[in-house]
Design a protein around this motif. Structure first.
Motif, PDB file in Angstrom:
ATOM      1  N   ASP A 237      11.291  76.886  56.471  1.00 26.18           N
ATOM      2  CA  ASP A 237       9.935  76.594  56.024  1.00 26.18           C
ATOM      3  C   ASP A 237       9.038  76.356  57.249  1.00 26.18           C
ATOM      4  O   ASP A 237       9.520  76.427  58.394  1.00 26.18           O
ATOM      5  CB  ASP A 237       9.936  75.400  55.050  1.00 26.18           C
ATOM      6  N   PRO A 238       7.738  76.106  57.069  1.00 26.17           N
ATOM      7  CA  PRO A 238       6.843  75.913  58.221  1.00 26.17           C
ATOM      8  C   PRO A 238       7.248  74.770  59.140  1.00 26.17           C
ATOM      9  O   PRO A 238       6.867  74.757  60.330  1.00 26.17           O
ATOM     10  CB  PRO A 238       5.488  75.644  57.570  1.00 26.17           C
ATOM     11  N   ASN A 239       8.012  73.801  58.613  1.00 27.92           N
ATOM     12  CA  ASN A 239       8.464  72.678  59.434  1.00 27.92           C
ATOM     13  C   ASN A 239       9.858  72.908  60.023  1.00 27.92           C
ATOM     14  O   ASN A 239      10.487  71.981  60.527  1.00 27.92           O
ATOM     15  CB  ASN A 239       8.461  71.384  58.612  1.00 27.92           C
ATOM     16  N   LEU A 240      10.330  74.139  59.928  1.00 35.05           N
ATOM     17  CA  LEU A 240      11.630  74.558  60.453  1.00 35.05           C
ATOM     18  C   LEU A 240      12.810  73.919  59.730  1.00 35.05           C
ATOM     19  O   LEU A 240      13.920  73.867  60.259  1.00 35.05           O
ATOM     20  CB  LEU A 240      11.730  74.283  61.969  1.00 35.05           C
ATOM     21  N   ASN A 241      12.593  73.437  58.521  1.00 31.12           N
ATOM     22  CA  ASN A 241      13.713  73.036  57.674  1.00 31.12           C
ATOM     23  C   ASN A 241      14.380  74.297  57.136  1.00 31.12           C
ATOM     24  O   ASN A 241      13.683  75.224  56.688  1.00 31.12           O
ATOM     25  CB  ASN A 241      13.236  72.184  56.494  1.00 31.12           C
ATOM     26  N   PRO A 242      15.717  74.374  57.154  1.00 23.13           N
ATOM     27  CA  PRO A 242      16.384  75.554  56.590  1.00 23.13           C
ATOM     28  C   PRO A 242      16.172  75.622  55.088  1.00 23.13           C
ATOM     29  O   PRO A 242      16.242  74.605  54.390  1.00 23.13           O
ATOM     30  CB  PRO A 242      17.850  75.335  56.948  1.00 23.13           C
ATOM     31  N   ILE A 243      15.887  76.820  54.588  1.00 22.12           N
ATOM     32  CA  ILE A 243      15.720  76.996  53.141  1.00 22.12           C
ATOM     33  C   ILE A 243      16.664  78.051  52.583  1.00 22.12           C
ATOM     34  O   ILE A 243      16.727  78.255  51.368  1.00 22.12           O
ATOM     35  CB  ILE A 243      14.261  77.354  52.774  1.00 22.12           C
ATOM     36  N   LEU A 244      17.433  78.701  53.457  1.00 16.67           N
ATOM     37  CA  LEU A 244      18.437  79.666  53.020  1.00 16.67           C
ATOM     38  C   LEU A 244      19.548  79.702  54.057  1.00 16.67           C
ATOM     39  O   LEU A 244      19.269  79.816  55.254  1.00 16.67           O
ATOM     40  CB  LEU A 244      17.824  81.070  52.863  1.00 16.67           C
ATOM     41  N   ALA A 245      20.779  79.586  53.605  1.00 22.02           N
ATOM     42  CA  ALA A 245      21.900  79.561  54.551  1.00 22.02           C
ATOM     43  C   ALA A 245      23.163  80.082  53.888  1.00 22.02           C
ATOM     44  O   ALA A 245      23.336  79.981  52.667  1.00 22.02           O
ATOM     45  CB  ALA A 245      22.141  78.147  55.080  1.00 22.02           C
TER      46      ALA A 245
ATOM     47  N   GLU B 286      26.589  80.335  49.420  1.00 21.97           N
ATOM     48  CA  GLU B 286      25.168  80.462  49.721  1.00 21.97           C
ATOM     49  C   GLU B 286      24.426  79.242  49.195  1.00 21.97           C
ATOM     50  O   GLU B 286      24.709  78.752  48.101  1.00 21.97           O
ATOM     51  CB  GLU B 286      24.593  81.732  49.082  1.00 21.97           C
ATOM     52  N   ILE B 287      23.488  78.778  49.998  1.00 22.93           N
ATOM     53  CA  ILE B 287      22.625  77.662  49.602  1.00 22.93           C
ATOM     54  C   ILE B 287      21.194  78.133  49.760  1.00 22.93           C
ATOM     55  O   ILE B 287      20.770  78.530  50.852  1.00 22.93           O
ATOM     56  CB  ILE B 287      22.892  76.407  50.452  1.00 22.93           C
ATOM     57  N   ASP B 288      20.436  78.108  48.665  1.00 23.58           N
ATOM     58  CA  ASP B 288      19.100  78.694  48.634  1.00 23.58           C
ATOM     59  C   ASP B 288      18.138  77.698  47.993  1.00 23.58           C
ATOM     60  O   ASP B 288      18.428  77.144  46.922  1.00 23.58           O
ATOM     61  CB  ASP B 288      19.148  80.000  47.831  1.00 23.58           C
ATOM     62  N   ALA B 289      17.004  77.481  48.641  1.00 28.28           N
ATOM     63  CA  ALA B 289      16.032  76.503  48.143  1.00 28.28           C
ATOM     64  C   ALA B 289      15.010  77.109  47.194  1.00 28.28           C
ATOM     65  O   ALA B 289      14.156  76.396  46.672  1.00 28.28           O
ATOM     66  CB  ALA B 289      15.295  75.863  49.331  1.00 28.28           C
TER      67      ALA B 289
ATOM     68  N   ASN C 197      10.109  68.795  51.167  1.00 29.31           N
ATOM     69  CA  ASN C 197      10.011  68.040  52.417  1.00 29.31           C
ATOM     70  C   ASN C 197      11.152  68.323  53.392  1.00 29.31           C
ATOM     71  O   ASN C 197      10.971  68.224  54.608  1.00 29.31           O
ATOM     72  CB  ASN C 197       9.985  66.538  52.120  1.00 29.31           C
ATOM     73  N   MET C 198      12.347  68.673  52.856  1.00 32.85           N
ATOM     74  CA  MET C 198      13.520  68.777  53.723  1.00 32.85           C
ATOM     75  C   MET C 198      14.289  70.079  53.587  1.00 32.85           C
ATOM     76  O   MET C 198      15.273  70.293  54.293  1.00 32.85           O
ATOM     77  CB  MET C 198      14.464  67.596  53.449  1.00 32.85           C
ATOM     78  N   GLY C 199      13.883  70.950  52.685  1.00 37.15           N
ATOM     79  CA  GLY C 199      14.612  72.193  52.488  1.00 37.15           C
ATOM     80  C   GLY C 199      16.032  71.925  52.008  1.00 37.15           C
ATOM     81  O   GLY C 199      16.280  71.026  51.195  1.00 37.15           O
ATOM     82  N   ILE C 200      16.993  72.696  52.532  1.00 35.83           N
ATOM     83  CA  ILE C 200      18.397  72.507  52.148  1.00 35.83           C
ATOM     84  C   ILE C 200      19.154  71.665  53.179  1.00 35.83           C
ATOM     85  O   ILE C 200      20.383  71.606  53.153  1.00 35.83           O
ATOM     86  CB  ILE C 200      19.110  73.866  51.962  1.00 35.83           C
ATOM     87  N   TYR C 201      18.400  71.017  54.065  1.00 36.87           N
ATOM     88  CA  TYR C 201      19.042  70.183  55.080  1.00 36.87           C
ATOM     89  C   TYR C 201      19.956  69.122  54.471  1.00 36.87           C
ATOM     90  O   TYR C 201      21.072  68.894  54.967  1.00 36.87           O
ATOM     91  CB  TYR C 201      17.963  69.540  55.956  1.00 36.87           C
ATOM     92  N   PRO C 202      19.561  68.431  53.387  1.00 40.84           N
ATOM     93  CA  PRO C 202      20.472  67.440  52.789  1.00 40.84           C
ATOM     94  C   PRO C 202      21.792  68.042  52.322  1.00 40.84           C
ATOM     95  O   PRO C 202      22.854  67.445  52.521  1.00 40.84           O
ATOM     96  CB  PRO C 202      19.661  66.875  51.615  1.00 40.84           C
ATOM     97  N   ALA C 203      21.756  69.224  51.697  1.00 42.89           N
ATOM     98  CA  ALA C 203      22.991  69.849  51.212  1.00 42.89           C
ATOM     99  C   ALA C 203      23.893  70.235  52.375  1.00 42.89           C
ATOM    100  O   ALA C 203      25.117  70.035  52.325  1.00 42.89           O
ATOM    101  CB  ALA C 203      22.664  71.068  50.355  1.00 42.89           C
ATOM    102  N   LEU C 204      23.308  70.785  53.430  1.00 40.76           N
ATOM    103  CA  LEU C 204      24.101  71.132  54.609  1.00 40.76           C
ATOM    104  C   LEU C 204      24.690  69.881  55.245  1.00 40.76           C
ATOM    105  O   LEU C 204      25.847  69.873  55.682  1.00 40.76           O
ATOM    106  CB  LEU C 204      23.240  71.892  55.616  1.00 40.76           C
ATOM    107  N   SER C 205      23.899  68.821  55.294  1.00 40.93           N
ATOM    108  CA  SER C 205      24.377  67.571  55.903  1.00 40.93           C
ATOM    109  C   SER C 205      25.535  66.973  55.117  1.00 40.93           C
ATOM    110  O   SER C 205      26.476  66.430  55.706  1.00 40.93           O
ATOM    111  CB  SER C 205      23.226  66.555  55.987  1.00 40.93           C
ATOM    112  N   ALA C 206      25.483  67.085  53.787  1.00 39.59           N
ATOM    113  CA  ALA C 206      26.573  66.551  52.967  1.00 39.59           C
ATOM    114  C   ALA C 206      27.886  67.254  53.291  1.00 39.59           C
ATOM    115  O   ALA C 206      28.942  66.619  53.355  1.00 39.59           O
ATOM    116  CB  ALA C 206      26.232  66.699  51.480  1.00 39.59           C
ATOM    117  N   LEU C 207      27.833  68.565  53.524  1.00 37.92           N
ATOM    118  CA  LEU C 207      29.038  69.297  53.916  1.00 37.92           C
ATOM    119  C   LEU C 207      29.486  68.902  55.319  1.00 37.92           C
ATOM    120  O   LEU C 207      30.670  68.657  55.569  1.00 37.92           O
ATOM    121  CB  LEU C 207      28.781  70.798  53.860  1.00 37.92           C
TER     122      LEU C 207
END
Length: 216
Positions: free
Chosen positions: A156-164, A72-75, A88-98
């Motif tokens: 988030d409001p900008n559609l960045n993932p914050i929970l996955a 689980e990845i939670d912001a 600014n980016m939510g958990i997008y960087p962590a998902l991208s690293a994977l």
């Protein structure tokens, strides 16, 4: 979150991609360790329908091992602290690293395409980084990702993932896959030696717990 005084420090699992060109691009330390880890071992034997008598117990090499986990990845914690990257980016960087563990590097793809277009080289599929699954000091294993599923559960409001939730399937690479002198092959052999020590400790403990014979 408070902890009891003297409680042991929690070790975090991780997925690490060893890429000499960009050593920090694919280092993902688990925010929360998975509750379960499923391992499947398939023995690699020489036994077959035409195997000569007496060869049924021979091994071709270490067993083929697969590992499946859900992480689980939670912001939430980072957002509460006001972390600017998470805001600014939510958990997008962590998902991208994977995810980058599965992508060839864009610079290499572009360079190969340009060179091939002018007839200098023949296209050769690029290699993925050596990927390590780290689960405590006793298990640092070279792996290849075989399945990868991401379920993004909040935004988030900008559609960045914050929970996955990320479901990972991995095949452990051993010294027969990578070669014993390689970094990955040496890591697997070190893992096997540790496992042999653990098995010996278990055997000694089991023997010592056996009831003594009458008159012994």
């Amino acid at each position: 979150m408070t902890t009891f005084p003297g409680s042991p420090k929690l070790q975090k699992g991780a997925i690490i991609g060893l890429d000499p060109a960009n050593p920090l691009a694919s280092v993902v330390v688990f925010q929360y360790n998975p509750d379960t880890l499923t391992r499947t071992l398939t023995p690699q034997t020489t036994a077959s329908s035409d195997t000569s008598r007496g060869e049924a117990l021979r091994l071709k090499g270490p067993p083929e091992e697969t590992i499946n986990i859900d992480i689980e990845i939670d912001a939430t914690d980072q957002l509460e602290k006001g972390d600017s990257n998470t805001v600014n980016m939510g958990i997008y960087p962590a998902l991208s690293a994977l995810e980058m563990l599965l992508y060839p590097k864009s610079a290499l793809v572009i360079a190969n395409e340009v060179l091939a277009a002018i007839g200098i080289i023949e296209i050769i599929p690029p290699e993925a980084p050596l990927t390590l699954f780290v689960w405590g000091a006793k298990r640092v294993l070279p792996v290849r990702l075989t399945s990868f599923s991401i379920t993004e559960q909040a935004f988030d409001p900008n559609l960045n993932p914050i929970l996955a939730k990320v479901s990972l399937g991995m095949r452990v690479l051993n010294y027969m896959d990578l070669g014993l002198p390689s970094v990955g092959g040496a890591l697997f052999m070190a893992h096997q030696v540790v496992k042999e020590v653990m098995a010996t400790i278990s055997s000694v403990g089991s023997i010592s717990s056996l009831p003594s014979t009458p008159g012994g």
